[in-house]
Design an enzyme around this catalytic site. Structure first.
Site, PDB file in Angstrom:
ATOM      1  N   ASN A  10       0.873  -1.170   0.000  1.00  0.00           N
ATOM      2  CA  ASN A  10       0.000   0.000   0.000  1.00  0.00           C
ATOM      3  C   ASN A  10       0.913   1.224   0.000  1.00  0.00           C
ATOM      4  OD1 ASN A  10      -1.813   2.027   0.403  1.00  0.00           O
ATOM      5  ND2 ASN A  10      -2.344   1.470   2.513  1.00  0.00           N
ATOM      6  N   TRP A  11       1.062   1.791  -1.183  1.00  0.00           N
ATOM      7  CA  TRP A  11       1.989   2.932  -1.290  1.00  0.00           C
ATOM      8  C   TRP A  11       1.398   4.209  -0.699  1.00  0.00           C
ATOM      9  CZ3 TRP A  11       4.438   2.548  -6.909  1.00  0.00           C
ATOM     10  CH2 TRP A  11       5.400   1.524  -6.891  1.00  0.00           C
ATOM     11  N   LYS A  12       0.125   4.204  -0.393  1.00  0.00           N
ATOM     12  CA  LYS A  12      -0.545   5.407   0.140  1.00  0.00           C
ATOM     13  C   LYS A  12      -0.249   6.615  -0.770  1.00  0.00           C
ATOM     14  CE  LYS A  12       0.016   3.477   4.709  1.00  0.00           C
ATOM     15  NZ  LYS A  12      -0.171   3.664   6.119  1.00  0.00           N
ATOM     16  N   HIS A  96      -9.715   1.091   4.297  1.00  0.00           N
ATOM     17  CA  HIS A  96      -8.464   1.274   5.058  1.00  0.00           C
ATOM     18  C   HIS A  96      -8.745   2.210   6.235  1.00  0.00           C
ATOM     19  CE1 HIS A  96      -4.405   2.494   6.117  1.00  0.00           C
ATOM     20  NE2 HIS A  96      -3.999   1.395   5.524  1.00  0.00           N
ATOM     21  N   GLU A  98      -7.196   4.618   7.375  1.00  0.00           N
ATOM     22  CA  GLU A  98      -6.983   6.044   7.080  1.00  0.00           C
ATOM     23  C   GLU A  98      -8.192   6.628   6.346  1.00  0.00           C
ATOM     24  OE1 GLU A  98      -3.115   5.593   5.270  1.00  0.00           O
ATOM     25  OE2 GLU A  98      -2.332   5.000   7.227  1.00  0.00           O
ATOM     26  N   GLU A 168      -5.768  -5.002  10.265  1.00  0.00           N
ATOM     27  CA  GLU A 168      -4.764  -3.967  10.517  1.00  0.00           C
ATOM     28  C   GLU A 168      -5.090  -3.218  11.807  1.00  0.00           C
ATOM     29  OE1 GLU A 168      -2.609  -2.889   6.651  1.00  0.00           O
ATOM     30  OE2 GLU A 168      -4.290  -1.528   6.848  1.00  0.00           O
ATOM     31  N   GLY A 174       2.154   2.112  10.691  1.00  0.00           N
ATOM     32  CA  GLY A 174       3.127   3.192  10.552  1.00  0.00           C
ATOM     33  C   GLY A 174       3.802   3.582  11.855  1.00  0.00           C
ATOM     34  N   SER A 214       3.161  -2.319  10.403  1.00  0.00           N
ATOM     35  CA  SER A 214       4.603  -2.357  10.632  1.00  0.00           C
ATOM     36  C   SER A 214       5.231  -3.705  10.276  1.00  0.00           C
ATOM     37  CB  SER A 214       4.922  -1.953  12.076  1.00  0.00           C
ATOM     38  OG  SER A 214       4.480  -0.619  12.309  1.00  0.00           O
ATOM     39  N   GLY A 235       2.686  -1.068   4.305  1.00  0.00           N
ATOM     40  CA  GLY A 235       2.788   0.344   3.954  1.00  0.00           C
ATOM     41  C   GLY A 235       4.246   0.753   3.815  1.00  0.00           C
ATOM     42  N   GLY A 236       4.814   1.277   4.896  1.00  0.00           N
ATOM     43  CA  GLY A 236       6.162   1.854   4.888  1.00  0.00           C
ATOM     44  C   GLY A 236       7.218   1.004   4.184  1.00  0.00           C
TER      45      GLY A 236
HETATM   46  C1  PEP Z   1      -0.988   0.156   5.985  1.00  0.00           C
HETATM   47  O1  PEP Z   1      -1.178   1.357   5.938  1.00  0.00           O
HETATM   48  O2  PEP Z   1      -1.788  -0.589   5.400  1.00  0.00           O
HETATM   49  C2  PEP Z   1       0.151  -0.344   6.740  1.00  0.00           C
HETATM   50  C3  PEP Z   1       0.095  -1.567   7.169  1.00  0.00           C
HETATM   51  O3  PEP Z   1       1.191   0.524   6.977  1.00  0.00           O
HETATM   52  P1  PEP Z   1       2.613   0.183   7.688  1.00  0.00           P
HETATM   53  O4  PEP Z   1       3.129  -1.100   7.053  1.00  0.00           O
HETATM   54  O5  PEP Z   1       3.483   1.366   7.374  1.00  0.00           O
HETATM   55  O6  PEP Z   1       2.361  -0.002   9.132  1.00  0.00           O
END
Ligand code: PEP
Length: 251
Positions: A10-12, A96, A98, A168, A174, A214, A235-236
Site C-alpha cells: 500500500n503505497w498510500k 483502510h 486512514e 490492521e 506506521g 509495521s 505500507g512503509g
Molecule cells: C498500511 O497502511 O496498510 C500499513 C500496514 O502501513 P505500515 O506497514 O506502514 O504499518
C-alpha cells in the site's frame, strides 16, 4: 485448504512517476521467479495507467487504494470501478483505517464499495482493525466482528471468494510497533470464525486474511509461520524495492 500467500503493497500517497519507475525497474526483475505467492502493488491513482502497462505479463498485480461506488457522472474528484479495471487493476483496497478515520468512511459505505467492486470484477482487499483504546478495553473482537459483518452484508458465498481481508490494528500502522504474531493470529482466527458464521467453514477456509501494521522483511516470516496469517498488507516497507522484494522472499 491451501491458501496462496498474498503480499500487498500500500503505497498510500507516495511516489512520483520517476520514483515509481525506479522502483519497478529494480523490483520486477528481482521477483520475477517468485513462486507460490500473489504480489500486488496498490498505488496512487496517478501511477495506475503506467503501472498497469508495466505489470502486464508479469507476476505482479495492480491495485487501487480506494474507489467510488457510482458508475460515472458528477462526482468531482472520484474514481469509478470501470476506470480501474480499464487500466488493468485487479484489486482495490477498501475501508483502510486512514479512509475510515481521516475521510469518515462508514461501515455502510465500505459495504457499498465492496458490492460495487465485485459487480465490476474488482477484488476487494477489505481492511478492518481496532484502535488502541478499543484494544486496551478488550473490544478488539467486537470491533473487528462488526466491521466484517458490515463489509460483507449482502455479499454471497461465491463473491466472497474474490475478497481478501486485511486485519490492521490501527495502533500498529506506521508506528513501527507490530502486533505479536500470536495476537495477530488470534484476531485473524476470530475473523475467519466470523466469516464461517456468515458463510460456512469451507468458504471461510478459502479466504485469504492478511495482517498489516509495521510489517518488515525482519518480521514477516514469524507472522507467516502462523497458520491463519496468509500474508501481509505493507505500507512503509513497501516503498523501498529492496525491502519489499525481501519481504516477498522471506514470506
Ligand atoms: C498500511 O497502511 O496498510 C500499513 C500496514 O502501513 P505500515 O506497514 O506502514 O504499518
Amino acid at each position: 485448504m491451501v491458501r496462496i500467500p498474498f503480499i500487498a503493497a500500500n503505497w498510500k500517497m507516495n511516489k512520483t512517476v520517476d520514483q515509481a519507475m525506479n522502483f519497478t525497474e529494480h523490483f520486477l526483475p528481482e521477483v520475477k521467479d517468485a513462486a507460490d505467492v500473489d504480489i500486488v502493488i496498490c498505488a496512487p491513482y496517478t501511477l495506475l495507467v503506467l503501472l498497469g502497462a508495466q505489470f502486464k505479463d508479469t507476476n505482479v498485480d495492480l491495485g487501487a487504494q480506494n474507489m467510488y461506488w457510482e458508475e460515472k457522472g458528477a462526482y468531482t474528484g472520484e474514481i469509478a470501478p470501470d476506470m480501474l479495471t480499464d487500466i488493468g487493476c485487479t484489486y482495490v483496497i477498501l475501508g483502510h483505517s486512514e479512509r475510515r478515520t481521516l475521510f469518515h468512511e462508514s461501515d455502510e459505505e465500505v459495504n457499498c464499495k465492496v458490492q460495487v467492486a465485485l459487480q465490476h470484477g474488482l477484488k476487494p482487499i477489505v481492511c478492518v482493525g481496532e484502535d488502541l483504546t478499543e484494544r486496551e478495553e478488550g473490544k478488539t473482537s467486537e470491533k473487528v466482528s462488526r466491521q466484517v459483518r458490515a463489509a460483507f452484508k449482502d455479499i454471497d458465498a461465491k463473491e466472497v471468494l474474490n475478497c481478501v481481508v486485511a486485519y490492521e490494528p490501527i495502533w500498529a500502522i506506521g508506528t513501527g510497533k507490530s502486533a505479536s504474531p500470536q495476537d495477530a493470529n488470534a484476531v485473524i482466527q476470530s475473523i475467519r470464525q466470523n466469516l464461517a458464521d456468515i458463510y460456512e467453514h469451507e468458504i471461510a477456509g478459502q479466504i485469504r486474511i492478511l495482517y498489516g501494521g509495521s510489517v518488515k522483511p525482519e518480521n514477516i516470516a514469524s507472522l507467516m509461520a502462523f497458520e491463519d496469517i496468509d500474508g501481509a498488507l505493507v505500507g512503509g516497507a513497501s516503498l523501498d524495492w529492496e525491502k519489499f522484494a525481501a519481504l516477498v522472499e522471506n514470506k
